[in-house]
Write an enzyme that holds these catalytic residues in place. Structure first.
Site, PDB file in Angstrom:
ATOM      1  N   ARG A 120      -1.667  -5.493  -9.106  1.00  0.00           N
ATOM      2  CA  ARG A 120      -2.821  -4.625  -9.377  1.00  0.00           C
ATOM      3  C   ARG A 120      -2.461  -3.663 -10.506  1.00  0.00           C
ATOM      4  O   ARG A 120      -2.440  -2.448 -10.323  1.00  0.00           O
ATOM      5  CB  ARG A 120      -3.224  -3.862  -8.119  1.00  0.00           C
ATOM      6  CG  ARG A 120      -3.523  -4.712  -6.883  1.00  0.00           C
ATOM      7  CD  ARG A 120      -4.558  -5.768  -7.038  1.00  0.00           C
ATOM      8  NE  ARG A 120      -5.947  -5.426  -6.785  1.00  0.00           N
ATOM      9  CZ  ARG A 120      -6.509  -5.255  -5.597  1.00  0.00           C
ATOM     10  NH1 ARG A 120      -5.800  -5.295  -4.511  1.00  0.00           N
ATOM     11  NH2 ARG A 120      -7.795  -5.022  -5.487  1.00  0.00           N
ATOM     12  N   GLN A 125      -6.598  -6.122 -14.516  1.00  0.00           N
ATOM     13  CA  GLN A 125      -7.870  -5.780 -13.871  1.00  0.00           C
ATOM     14  C   GLN A 125      -8.976  -6.784 -14.122  1.00  0.00           C
ATOM     15  O   GLN A 125      -9.777  -7.069 -13.238  1.00  0.00           O
ATOM     16  CB  GLN A 125      -8.338  -4.389 -14.330  1.00  0.00           C
ATOM     17  CG  GLN A 125      -7.684  -3.289 -13.516  1.00  0.00           C
ATOM     18  CD  GLN A 125      -8.168  -1.903 -13.917  1.00  0.00           C
ATOM     19  OE1 GLN A 125      -9.186  -1.756 -14.567  1.00  0.00           O
ATOM     20  NE2 GLN A 125      -7.423  -0.899 -13.514  1.00  0.00           N
ATOM     21  N   ASP A 128      -8.944  -9.718 -11.654  1.00  0.00           N
ATOM     22  CA  ASP A 128      -8.744  -9.341 -10.260  1.00  0.00           C
ATOM     23  C   ASP A 128      -9.895  -9.800  -9.356  1.00  0.00           C
ATOM     24  O   ASP A 128     -10.922  -9.129  -9.228  1.00  0.00           O
ATOM     25  CB  ASP A 128      -8.581  -7.817 -10.201  1.00  0.00           C
ATOM     26  CG  ASP A 128      -8.039  -7.346  -8.877  1.00  0.00           C
ATOM     27  OD1 ASP A 128      -8.146  -8.079  -7.885  1.00  0.00           O
ATOM     28  OD2 ASP A 128      -7.497  -6.231  -8.841  1.00  0.00           O
ATOM     29  N   SER A 131     -10.759  -7.524  -6.359  1.00  0.00           N
ATOM     30  CA  SER A 131     -11.617  -6.391  -6.715  1.00  0.00           C
ATOM     31  C   SER A 131     -13.063  -6.825  -6.930  1.00  0.00           C
ATOM     32  O   SER A 131     -13.981  -6.195  -6.410  1.00  0.00           O
ATOM     33  CB  SER A 131     -11.106  -5.699  -7.979  1.00  0.00           C
ATOM     34  OG  SER A 131      -9.915  -5.008  -7.700  1.00  0.00           O
ATOM     35  N   TYR A 224      -0.515   0.168  -2.382  1.00  0.00           N
ATOM     36  CA  TYR A 224      -1.317  -0.212  -1.222  1.00  0.00           C
ATOM     37  C   TYR A 224      -0.992   0.703  -0.050  1.00  0.00           C
ATOM     38  O   TYR A 224       0.037   1.370  -0.031  1.00  0.00           O
ATOM     39  CB  TYR A 224      -0.985  -1.650  -0.804  1.00  0.00           C
ATOM     40  CG  TYR A 224      -1.634  -2.712  -1.642  1.00  0.00           C
ATOM     41  CD1 TYR A 224      -2.990  -2.998  -1.505  1.00  0.00           C
ATOM     42  CD2 TYR A 224      -0.896  -3.462  -2.546  1.00  0.00           C
ATOM     43  CE1 TYR A 224      -3.592  -3.999  -2.244  1.00  0.00           C
ATOM     44  CE2 TYR A 224      -1.491  -4.465  -3.300  1.00  0.00           C
ATOM     45  CZ  TYR A 224      -2.839  -4.735  -3.147  1.00  0.00           C
ATOM     46  OH  TYR A 224      -3.419  -5.712  -3.882  1.00  0.00           O
TER      47      TYR A 224
HETATM   48  P1  NAD Z   1      -7.401  -3.267   0.508  1.00  0.00           P
HETATM   49  O1  NAD Z   1      -8.528  -4.229   0.619  1.00  0.00           O
HETATM   50  O2  NAD Z   1      -6.012  -3.767   0.568  1.00  0.00           O
HETATM   51  O3  NAD Z   1      -7.574  -2.162   1.660  1.00  0.00           O
HETATM   52  C1  NAD Z   1      -8.783  -1.444   1.776  1.00  0.00           C
HETATM   53  C2  NAD Z   1      -8.490   0.010   1.989  1.00  0.00           C
HETATM   54  O4  NAD Z   1      -8.055   0.229   3.333  1.00  0.00           O
HETATM   55  C3  NAD Z   1      -7.408   0.595   1.092  1.00  0.00           C
HETATM   56  O5  NAD Z   1      -7.972   1.622   0.311  1.00  0.00           O
HETATM   57  C4  NAD Z   1      -6.365   1.091   2.067  1.00  0.00           C
HETATM   58  O6  NAD Z   1      -5.740   2.274   1.622  1.00  0.00           O
HETATM   59  C5  NAD Z   1      -7.194   1.341   3.314  1.00  0.00           C
HETATM   60  N1  NAD Z   1      -6.438   1.436   4.570  1.00  0.00           N
HETATM   61  C6  NAD Z   1      -5.395   0.689   5.002  1.00  0.00           C
HETATM   62  N2  NAD Z   1      -4.973   1.103   6.209  1.00  0.00           N
HETATM   63  C7  NAD Z   1      -5.776   2.142   6.567  1.00  0.00           C
HETATM   64  C8  NAD Z   1      -5.859   2.989   7.700  1.00  0.00           C
HETATM   65  N3  NAD Z   1      -5.022   2.853   8.730  1.00  0.00           N
HETATM   66  N4  NAD Z   1      -6.817   3.943   7.719  1.00  0.00           N
HETATM   67  C9  NAD Z   1      -7.676   4.094   6.684  1.00  0.00           C
HETATM   68  N5  NAD Z   1      -7.663   3.323   5.593  1.00  0.00           N
HETATM   69  C10 NAD Z   1      -6.719   2.364   5.518  1.00  0.00           C
HETATM   70  O7  NAD Z   1      -7.563  -2.346  -0.777  1.00  0.00           O
HETATM   71  P2  NAD Z   1      -8.057  -2.700  -2.252  1.00  0.00           P
HETATM   72  O8  NAD Z   1      -9.441  -2.307  -2.402  1.00  0.00           O
HETATM   73  O9  NAD Z   1      -7.686  -4.099  -2.539  1.00  0.00           O
HETATM   74  O10 NAD Z   1      -7.171  -1.721  -3.114  1.00  0.00           O
HETATM   75  C11 NAD Z   1      -5.778  -1.609  -2.869  1.00  0.00           C
HETATM   76  C12 NAD Z   1      -5.035  -0.824  -3.929  1.00  0.00           C
HETATM   77  O11 NAD Z   1      -5.076  -1.468  -5.174  1.00  0.00           O
HETATM   78  C13 NAD Z   1      -5.594   0.532  -4.188  1.00  0.00           C
HETATM   79  O12 NAD Z   1      -4.502   1.386  -4.432  1.00  0.00           O
HETATM   80  C14 NAD Z   1      -6.426   0.389  -5.403  1.00  0.00           C
HETATM   81  O13 NAD Z   1      -6.624   1.579  -6.099  1.00  0.00           O
HETATM   82  C15 NAD Z   1      -5.562  -0.563  -6.156  1.00  0.00           C
HETATM   83  N6  NAD Z   1      -6.282  -1.344  -7.150  1.00  0.00           N
HETATM   84  C16 NAD Z   1      -5.758  -1.420  -8.430  1.00  0.00           C
HETATM   85  C17 NAD Z   1      -6.389  -2.196  -9.389  1.00  0.00           C
HETATM   86  C18 NAD Z   1      -5.809  -2.332 -10.762  1.00  0.00           C
HETATM   87  O14 NAD Z   1      -5.325  -1.370 -11.319  1.00  0.00           O
HETATM   88  N7  NAD Z   1      -5.785  -3.530 -11.320  1.00  0.00           N
HETATM   89  C19 NAD Z   1      -7.536  -2.876  -9.077  1.00  0.00           C
HETATM   90  C20 NAD Z   1      -8.048  -2.766  -7.779  1.00  0.00           C
HETATM   91  C21 NAD Z   1      -7.394  -2.012  -6.817  1.00  0.00           C
END
Ligand code: NAD
Length: 371
Positions: A120, A125, A128, A131, A224
């Protein structure tokens, strides 16, 4: 090189990894397209729409005749067996779900790239899929919740008075959760959001929602979330329980990569909800964030209706397919050198996404989880 698109293994899947615009761009890269008849029909794309393509009737013909295969969802064992050694397989492959499948890909000499493993980082991006599909899923969650809720989402003034807006709580503010928050806000609800990653506070607030602060902060590998300790779970439960008891709609999207979804909402917490409250548990397929969730169905738990939707992005196959096709195009384009596929493992995006290469399973985290 020949780029193949088989019909997916799951009959309920409506998305396709190829759309007309991307087909044109692939041809410009030097690809010839080999597509299974009907593979794009459920996304409302006809054979005629795709331009110059060779169509075949069976998955086996696509698998055996391609240098690169794009897929949504992992292929069946039979389809994997039909791939030639050295074929590059790219798609959502559910890398943590099935150790035998990973072994079969390795044994068959398939160079498999699971888009769920994509690092990520900023540069990746545009590739992805988690996302792009997360955004579709979060949007759908809010719409399902709005359609099932016994209240209006917005404040509404009518001749005899005013009804108050519904209260929506979104737990898990990743890509999907933030989209659910944004969608519920647009519909006029009072929205609160919660996540264990502290940086989500600002993201939640920037959408006009309120951040529920439980004092728990749990950032793990790669930005994460990590699994919570028992003490952290206790702290979370106390603060979150109050917010859950006061909402009309609860949307949960919490996930930890490679792990079963965390159960955040206990039986006691559901039982303390308002009568007629609606819960949409997006994590249903990974075991659910909410007590009682059943994937693919809607159940009554105490006072609440708990919906456990599966494959939400497939409900909007036109845009979801368009997004996936562009993500895959952006992933494959840098791999094409002089009209052929070159796998450069010194590239962090390529190496990080690789599941199997040259006859071996190569992803450290997947190997650790699958043993
Ligand atoms: P995900 O689908 O893995 O998880 C969904 C959300 O659930 C996350 O925000 C996580 O923090 C939350 N979570 C996990 N356990 C929890 C708990 N016990 N209580 C409450 N919330 C909880 O997440 P995602 O949407 O795939 O994103 C994951 C990470 O990747 C994030 O840090 C996001 O900012 C990052 N990201 C980066 C890029 C990039 O730069 N290319 C793109 C997308 C996402």
């Amino acid at each position: 090189f020949v780029l193949g698109i088989p019909a997916g293994a799951d009959p309920a899947e409506r998305r396709t990894p190829i759309v007309p615009d991307v087909a044109t761009k692939l041809r410009a890269l030097g690809a010839s397209l080999l597509i299974q008849r009907g593979a794009t029909a459920k996304a409302h794309i006809t054979e005629h729409d795709l331009g110059e393509v060779t169509f075949v009737d069976t998955t086996k013909e696509v698998m055996a005749g391609s240098d690169v295969v794009w897929t949504i969802g992992p292929p069946t064992a039979e389809a994997i067996a039909a791939l030639r050694p050295g074929t590059t397989l790219i798609g959502t492959l559910a890398p943590y779900a099935d150790a035998d499948r990973v072994r079969a890909l390795a044994a068959g000499g398939v160079n498999a790239f699971a888009m769920e493993l994509l690092p990520r980082i900023s540069r990746a991006q545009s590739m992805d899929i988690l996302s792009s599909q997360g955004a579709a899923a979060g949007y759908q969650c809010a719409l399902i919740a709005a359609a099932r809720a016994p209240k209006f989402f917005p404040m509404l003034t009518y001749a005899a008075g005013t009804v108050r807006p519904a209260r929506v709580l979104v737990i898990g503010a990743g890509v999907a959760g933030l989209q659910a928050i944004a969608t519920a806000k647009r519909l006029g609800a009072i929205v609160e959001g919660y996540d264990v990653r502290p940086e989500t506070r600002e993201q939640i607030e920037s959408l006009g929602a309120k951040f529920v602060d439980t004092g728990v902060s749990a950032v793990g590998e790669g930005g994460y979330a990590r699994e919570l300790t028992e003490a952290e779970k206790g702290a979370q439960e106390a603060k979150l329980g109050k917010a859950i008891a006061q909402c009309d709609v609860l949307i949960t999207t919490a996930a930890v990569p490679g792990k079963k979804a965390p159960q955040i909402v206990s039986e006691m917490m559901v039982n303390a909800m308002r009568r007629g409250a609606v819960v949409v548990d997006m994590a249903a397929e990974q075991g659910g964030n909410v007590f009682g969730t059943v994937a693919g169905s809607e159940v009554r738990v105490g006072p609440a209706h708990v919906v456990g939707p599966v494959n939400l992005p497939s409900r909007m196959p036109v845009h979801a397919s368009e997004m996936i096709a562009k993500n895959l195009l952006n992933f494959v384009t840098p791999m094409v050198v002089d009209g052929a596929i070159r796998i450069d493992t010194s590239d962090e995006v390529v190496a990080g996404t690789a599941l199997t290469l040259d006859g071996a399973a190569v992803h450290p985290q997947v190997k650790q989880v699958l043993g």
